[in-house]
Design a protein around this motif. Sequence first.
Motif, PDB file in Angstrom:
ATOM      1  N   ASN A   1       0.796  -1.225   0.000  1.00  0.00           N
ATOM      2  CA  ASN A   1       0.000   0.000   0.000  1.00  0.00           C
ATOM      3  C   ASN A   1       0.834   1.283   0.000  1.00  0.00           C
ATOM      4  O   ASN A   1       0.277   2.371  -0.122  1.00  0.00           O
ATOM      5  CB  ASN A   1      -0.956   0.006   1.196  1.00  0.00           C
ATOM      6  N   LYS A   2       2.142   1.174   0.113  1.00  0.00           N
ATOM      7  CA  LYS A   2       2.997   2.366   0.089  1.00  0.00           C
ATOM      8  C   LYS A   2       3.487   2.684  -1.321  1.00  0.00           C
ATOM      9  O   LYS A   2       4.392   3.482  -1.509  1.00  0.00           O
ATOM     10  CB  LYS A   2       4.171   2.179   1.052  1.00  0.00           C
ATOM     11  N   TYR A   3       2.844   2.067  -2.322  1.00  0.00           N
ATOM     12  CA  TYR A   3       3.244   2.278  -3.719  1.00  0.00           C
ATOM     13  C   TYR A   3       3.203   3.747  -4.117  1.00  0.00           C
ATOM     14  O   TYR A   3       3.974   4.203  -4.963  1.00  0.00           O
ATOM     15  CB  TYR A   3       2.359   1.459  -4.669  1.00  0.00           C
ATOM     16  N   ASN A   4       2.298   4.528  -3.516  1.00  0.00           N
ATOM     17  CA  ASN A   4       2.163   5.934  -3.877  1.00  0.00           C
ATOM     18  C   ASN A   4       3.427   6.736  -3.535  1.00  0.00           C
ATOM     19  O   ASN A   4       3.732   7.718  -4.204  1.00  0.00           O
ATOM     20  CB  ASN A   4       0.925   6.544  -3.214  1.00  0.00           C
ATOM     21  N   GLU A  25       5.137   9.105  -6.228  1.00  0.00           N
ATOM     22  CA  GLU A  25       5.419  10.524  -5.974  1.00  0.00           C
ATOM     23  C   GLU A  25       6.895  10.849  -6.210  1.00  0.00           C
ATOM     24  O   GLU A  25       7.226  11.901  -6.745  1.00  0.00           O
ATOM     25  CB  GLU A  25       5.011  10.921  -4.558  1.00  0.00           C
ATOM     26  N   ALA A  26       7.784   9.950  -5.817  1.00  0.00           N
ATOM     27  CA  ALA A  26       9.216  10.182  -5.988  1.00  0.00           C
ATOM     28  C   ALA A  26       9.633  10.121  -7.457  1.00  0.00           C
ATOM     29  O   ALA A  26      10.709  10.615  -7.816  1.00  0.00           O
ATOM     30  CB  ALA A  26      10.005   9.156  -5.182  1.00  0.00           C
ATOM     31  N   ASN A  27       8.785   9.518  -8.292  1.00  0.00           N
ATOM     32  CA  ASN A  27       9.107   9.349  -9.706  1.00  0.00           C
ATOM     33  C   ASN A  27       8.106  10.040 -10.619  1.00  0.00           C
ATOM     34  O   ASN A  27       7.989   9.706 -11.797  1.00  0.00           O
ATOM     35  CB  ASN A  27       9.178   7.850 -10.034  1.00  0.00           C
ATOM     36  N   ALA A  40       0.391   5.918 -11.735  1.00  0.00           N
ATOM     37  CA  ALA A  40       0.868   4.856 -10.850  1.00  0.00           C
ATOM     38  C   ALA A  40       0.545   3.479 -11.428  1.00  0.00           C
ATOM     39  O   ALA A  40       1.137   2.483 -11.027  1.00  0.00           O
ATOM     40  CB  ALA A  40       0.235   5.000  -9.466  1.00  0.00           C
ATOM     41  N   ASP A  41      -0.372   3.425 -12.370  1.00  0.00           N
ATOM     42  CA  ASP A  41      -0.771   2.152 -12.978  1.00  0.00           C
ATOM     43  C   ASP A  41       0.008   1.840 -14.245  1.00  0.00           C
ATOM     44  O   ASP A  41      -0.214   0.788 -14.854  1.00  0.00           O
ATOM     45  CB  ASP A  41      -2.268   2.181 -13.321  1.00  0.00           C
ATOM     46  N   LEU A  42       0.910   2.722 -14.660  1.00  0.00           N
ATOM     47  CA  LEU A  42       1.582   2.536 -15.940  1.00  0.00           C
ATOM     48  C   LEU A  42       3.097   2.642 -15.776  1.00  0.00           C
ATOM     49  O   LEU A  42       3.662   3.733 -15.783  1.00  0.00           O
ATOM     50  CB  LEU A  42       1.082   3.581 -16.944  1.00  0.00           C
ATOM     51  N   VAL A  84      13.393   5.571  -8.508  1.00  0.00           N
ATOM     52  CA  VAL A  84      13.967   5.897  -7.215  1.00  0.00           C
ATOM     53  C   VAL A  84      13.006   5.342  -6.163  1.00  0.00           C
ATOM     54  O   VAL A  84      11.797   5.566  -6.239  1.00  0.00           O
ATOM     55  CB  VAL A  84      14.101   7.432  -7.049  1.00  0.00           C
ATOM     56  N   ILE A  85      13.533   4.616  -5.208  1.00  0.00           N
ATOM     57  CA  ILE A  85      12.739   4.134  -4.072  1.00  0.00           C
ATOM     58  C   ILE A  85      13.100   5.060  -2.907  1.00  0.00           C
ATOM     59  O   ILE A  85      14.229   4.996  -2.386  1.00  0.00           O
ATOM     60  CB  ILE A  85      13.069   2.664  -3.726  1.00  0.00           C
TER      61      ILE A  85
END
Length: 125
Positions: A95-98, A102-104, A111-113, A121-122
């Motif tokens: 769930n922290k995918y956002n 945001e960083a990228n 976020a789906d593509l 960048v993580i």
Amino acid sequence: MIKSKYQSVLDLGEKLNIQNGDVKEENGQLKVWGTAKNQYEKNLLWDEIKRVGGENPTDIMADIKVADTSVFAHHTVKSGESLSKISKQYYGDANKYNKIFEANRGKLKSADLIHPGDELVIPNI
């Protein structure tokens, strides 16, 4: 003897290309040091140390520095991956995918593509 116990840690260090690394055995304790590229790789080493030696091993002392503290890691997208899958890998929480999105934001339109080969960048969170 002690070095062979932690051979998987040493192998991982080589695989991660730890810089300025060295290993010394003194008084029944293995001393390991070097510099990981990022915090994620340092965490991988510590996870392996704990897997082999337990939560608080006394037979190993590791001093692992981090070369780039501005990010948690860098990731090259592979076929079949999603931001949530990548988030699960690095943060243990899909769930922290956002945070990754945001960083990228400059590289990603949605976020789906994401595409294989995208360099992400993580971020530290």
